[in-house]
Design a protein around this motif. Structure first.
Motif, short mmCIF file in Angstrom:
data_model
loop_
_atom_site.label_atom_id
_atom_site.label_comp_id
_atom_site.label_asym_id
_atom_site.label_seq_id
_atom_site.Cartn_x
_atom_site.Cartn_y
_atom_site.Cartn_z
N TYR A 30 -2.54 -0.07 -7.89
CA TYR A 30 -1.48 -0.32 -8.88
C TYR A 30 -1.35 0.85 -9.87
N GLU A 31 -2.47 1.31 -10.38
CA GLU A 31 -2.43 2.41 -11.34
C GLU A 31 -1.84 3.67 -10.71
N TRP A 32 -2.22 3.94 -9.49
CA TRP A 32 -1.74 5.13 -8.78
C TRP A 32 -0.24 5.00 -8.52
N LEU A 33 0.18 3.85 -8.03
CA LEU A 33 1.59 3.63 -7.75
C LEU A 33 2.43 3.79 -9.01
N THR A 34 2.00 3.15 -10.05
CA THR A 34 2.76 3.19 -11.31
C THR A 34 2.89 4.61 -11.83
N ARG A 35 1.82 5.36 -11.76
CA ARG A 35 1.84 6.75 -12.24
C ARG A 35 2.85 7.59 -11.45
N VAL A 36 2.87 7.42 -10.15
CA VAL A 36 3.76 8.21 -9.30
C VAL A 36 5.22 7.79 -9.49
N ILE A 37 5.49 6.50 -9.48
CA ILE A 37 6.88 6.03 -9.51
C ILE A 37 7.53 6.29 -10.86
N ARG A 38 6.78 6.18 -11.93
CA ARG A 38 7.36 6.42 -13.25
C ARG A 38 7.82 7.86 -13.41
N GLN A 39 7.20 8.78 -12.70
CA GLN A 39 7.62 10.18 -12.74
C GLN A 39 8.93 10.40 -11.99
N MET A 40 9.33 9.43 -11.15
CA MET A 40 10.55 9.57 -10.36
C MET A 40 11.80 9.18 -11.13
N SER A 41 11.66 8.46 -12.22
CA SER A 41 12.80 8.02 -13.04
C SER A 41 13.79 7.19 -12.23
N VAL A 42 13.28 6.17 -11.55
CA VAL A 42 14.12 5.26 -10.77
C VAL A 42 13.80 3.83 -11.19
N SER A 43 14.76 2.95 -10.96
CA SER A 43 14.47 1.52 -11.15
C SER A 43 13.72 1.04 -9.91
N TYR A 44 12.72 0.20 -10.12
CA TYR A 44 11.84 -0.12 -8.99
C TYR A 44 11.19 -1.48 -9.15
N GLU A 45 10.59 -1.94 -8.07
CA GLU A 45 9.75 -3.12 -8.05
C GLU A 45 8.60 -2.86 -7.09
N ILE A 46 7.47 -3.48 -7.36
CA ILE A 46 6.33 -3.46 -6.45
C ILE A 46 6.17 -4.88 -5.94
N LEU A 47 6.38 -5.06 -4.65
CA LEU A 47 6.39 -6.39 -4.05
C LEU A 47 5.15 -6.58 -3.18
N PHE A 48 4.24 -7.43 -3.65
CA PHE A 48 3.03 -7.74 -2.91
C PHE A 48 3.25 -9.00 -2.05
N ILE A 49 2.82 -8.94 -0.80
CA ILE A 49 2.83 -10.12 0.06
C ILE A 49 1.38 -10.44 0.41
N ASP A 50 0.84 -11.46 -0.24
CA ASP A 50 -0.54 -11.86 -0.04
C ASP A 50 -0.61 -12.79 1.18
N ASP A 51 -1.20 -12.29 2.23
CA ASP A 51 -1.22 -13.00 3.51
C ASP A 51 -2.40 -13.97 3.60
N GLY A 52 -2.48 -14.89 2.62
CA GLY A 52 -3.53 -15.90 2.63
C GLY A 52 -4.90 -15.37 2.29
N SER A 53 -5.00 -14.42 1.36
CA SER A 53 -6.30 -13.85 0.99
C SER A 53 -7.22 -14.93 0.41
N THR A 54 -8.51 -14.73 0.65
CA THR A 54 -9.51 -15.69 0.17
C THR A 54 -10.53 -15.03 -0.76
N ASP A 55 -10.28 -13.78 -1.15
CA ASP A 55 -11.28 -13.04 -1.94
C ASP A 55 -10.87 -12.84 -3.40
N GLY A 56 -9.83 -13.53 -3.84
CA GLY A 56 -9.38 -13.36 -5.22
C GLY A 56 -8.26 -12.35 -5.39
N SER A 57 -7.69 -11.87 -4.30
CA SER A 57 -6.60 -10.90 -4.40
C SER A 57 -5.42 -11.46 -5.20
#
Length: 325
Positions: A30-57
């Protein structure tokens, strides 16, 4: 499932991340993604699809979403697989450009600006990543090379790494793809079958896995070849099954019937001329003719039933959501 081009993107970019039990890597990703995308000056979303994780994701995603409104997420009730995750993510994405990547930090977010530019400025429909230098063991890289060579031959696309999770898409592509079973390996081929032919490739960095372990075994290559045959067949005959089953069924029926008539005519001539002849049922050719006729009828009926089914619109995907942000 019906397909539509009426979807109008609300944002410039969607980063779509299907995941399963990747709790350790999510904060860093998340930190890496946010740092990179904010430098692009675009409107954006980060869409997570949790495929039934059992580890606290999911708990980690929820915490990140509380402090960042750019995050959206869907949680499955159980582990369905990567293809269902991408299918749902494609339907829910709101970006003009959709970039998919894995959550294990083996895909570098630094590749996102160029992948975005190739869609927006160069006009590609789809850009597939190519992990030219890999950090996988030989028992994984060799089957991967053989698999990619086979897909290149079937699809006619000169791509080197069909299974790379790091790809970018024009929104029209993702809104017209139905990803099911394990078809995520063939997304460029599927896009081509839907008429999106401007498909490119970009060399991307492959990073060693930092946390956890791989979720895929060698069985995926066996299943991959079977899925490839299905996709090739559907691509060529999915909308016209009678053209293949009906053709071969009719051919076998006609040949079997003509050969059977020849046997009876020969028997009749022998009887008229008083020439001794074996019983028709003693001839192996008689049974081969009957077999050909039966197989011909079955193939024809298979094509007929296939035509009926191809004209029915039924939803192939059914997944249960238990949470959504």
């Amino acid at each position: 499932m019906s397909k539509s081009n009426s979807h109008l993107p609300e944002l410039d970019l969607t980063v779509l991340i299907p995941l399963y039990n990747e709790v350790e890597s999510l904060p860093e990703l998340y930190e890496w993604l946010t740092r990179v995308i904010r430098q692009m000056s675009v409107s954006y979303e980060i869409l997570f699809i949790d495929d039934g994780s059992t580890d606290g994701s999911w708990d980690t995603i929820s915490e990140l979403a509380e402090k960042d409104a750019h995050i959206r997420a869907v949680r499955f009730s159980r582990n369905y697989g990567k293809s269902p995750g991408l299918h749902v993510g494609f339907r829910k994405s709101r970006g003009r450009v959709v970039i998919t990547m894995d959550a294990d930090l083996q895909d570098s977010p630094d590749e996102i600006p160029e992948l975005y530019r190739m869609i927006e400025e160069d006009g590609y429909d789809l850009v597939s990543g190519w992990k030219k230098k890999r950090y996988d063991p030989l028992n994984k890289t060799i089957p991967t090379k053989l698999f990619n060579a086979t897909v290149r031959r079937f699809s006619g696309l000169p791509l080197h790494d069909f299974n790379c999770g790091l790809k970018s898409y024009n929104y029209r592509v993702v809104k017209n793809l139905e990803v099911y079973n394990d078809m995520h390996r063939f997304l460029p081929y599927m896009a081509k079958l839907e008429g999106f032919t401007k498909i490119g490739e970009k060399v991307v960095e492959h990073r060693p896995r930092k946390y956890g372990k791989t979720k895929f075994g060698l069985s995926r290559f066996v299943n991959g070849y079977l899925d490839l045959l299905v996709l090739w067949f559907i691509g060529r005959y999915g909308r016209k099954p009678m053209h293949i089953f009906g053709l071969w069924g009719s051919l076998m029926f006609v040949l079997g019937f003509i050969a059977l008539c020849a046997i009876f005519i020969n028997k009749y001539i022998c009887l008229v001329n008083g020439v001794p002849a074996r019983l028709v049922t003693d001839l192996p050719y008689f049974y081969l003719c009957i077999l050909a006729i039966i197989l011909g009828v079955q193939l024809f009926l298979a094509g007929f039933i296939g035509e009926l089914l191809s004209r029915q619109s039924k939803k192939r995907n059914h997944y249960i959501f238990i949470d959504e942000i």
